[in-house]
Scaffold this motif. Sequence first.
Motif, PDB file in Angstrom:
ATOM      1  N   PHE A 196       0.839  -1.201   0.000  1.00 21.36           N
ATOM      2  CA  PHE A 196       0.000   0.000   0.000  1.00 21.36           C
ATOM      3  C   PHE A 196       0.874   1.251   0.000  1.00 21.36           C
ATOM      4  O   PHE A 196       0.622   2.197  -0.748  1.00 21.36           O
ATOM      5  CB  PHE A 196      -0.929  -0.008   1.220  1.00 21.36           C
ATOM      6  N   SER A 197       1.922   1.243   0.812  1.00 25.00           N
ATOM      7  CA  SER A 197       2.834   2.394   0.891  1.00 25.00           C
ATOM      8  C   SER A 197       3.522   2.667  -0.441  1.00 25.00           C
ATOM      9  O   SER A 197       3.858   3.808  -0.739  1.00 25.00           O
ATOM     10  CB  SER A 197       3.892   2.153   1.972  1.00 25.00           C
ATOM     11  N   ALA A 198       3.721   1.606  -1.230  1.00 21.46           N
ATOM     12  CA  ALA A 198       4.384   1.757  -2.528  1.00 21.46           C
ATOM     13  C   ALA A 198       3.395   2.031  -3.659  1.00 21.46           C
ATOM     14  O   ALA A 198       3.781   2.059  -4.820  1.00 21.46           O
ATOM     15  CB  ALA A 198       5.204   0.506  -2.829  1.00 21.46           C
ATOM     16  N   GLY A 199       2.112   2.225  -3.332  1.00 22.05           N
ATOM     17  CA  GLY A 199       1.125   2.582  -4.347  1.00 22.05           C
ATOM     18  C   GLY A 199       0.244   1.444  -4.818  1.00 22.05           C
ATOM     19  O   GLY A 199      -0.461   1.583  -5.816  1.00 22.05           O
ATOM     20  N   GLY A 200       0.250   0.324  -4.106  1.00 20.09           N
ATOM     21  CA  GLY A 200      -0.575  -0.814  -4.497  1.00 20.09           C
ATOM     22  C   GLY A 200      -2.005  -0.699  -4.009  1.00 20.09           C
ATOM     23  O   GLY A 200      -2.323   0.139  -3.168  1.00 20.09           O
TER      24      GLY A 200
END
Length: 184
Positions: free
Chosen positions: A83-87
């Motif tokens: 999530f933190s990486a944009g997922g």
Amino acid sequence: FQDVAQAIIDKDYVLDQRMLLSFQVKRENSVIQSGWSLNEVSIERKSTTMLELFVQIDQRPLSRWGCDGIICATPTGSTAYAFSAGGPVLWPEVQALVLLPIAAHALFARPMVIAPSSTIIVTIESSDASLSADALRKMDLQKDDQVSLTKNDAQVTLAHLKSTIFTDRLVAKFKLPVDGWRGE
């Protein structure tokens, strides 16, 4: 702690089954490491140079990425590193894997949701890479190593002291605004 102990004694809890991810590392056609993760397996660069990775899904080429790494996450892990990486966020009941390139230098480098029956193969085409499973189990990777990522046949059972709805947990975890900007 007394409330928790009493809930366990009284069997007053809700069970929640969670999907696991398996990984296997092959070097020169021999399996040198295997394991599992609840959240994610990441393959990342160990130095300042970009990683070169070749990704296949179900024995079909998907893409070759020059990147900082990739993340393969379970639904549980979709609200963490991925999530933190944009997922995307996957609800825990969704049986799927998230595949997410990290800072890829490519035209097509978007998060993908992959079927749990698929096999993801990542071939390391550069040096100085490392694998991390839930940031607990780590190993160095070498050029030409192949990492296989699949859904694990086993599951982890989590116990919650009270029944909650995932949407409510998501709103609380990320402090999502549920009131409109007008205060409605």
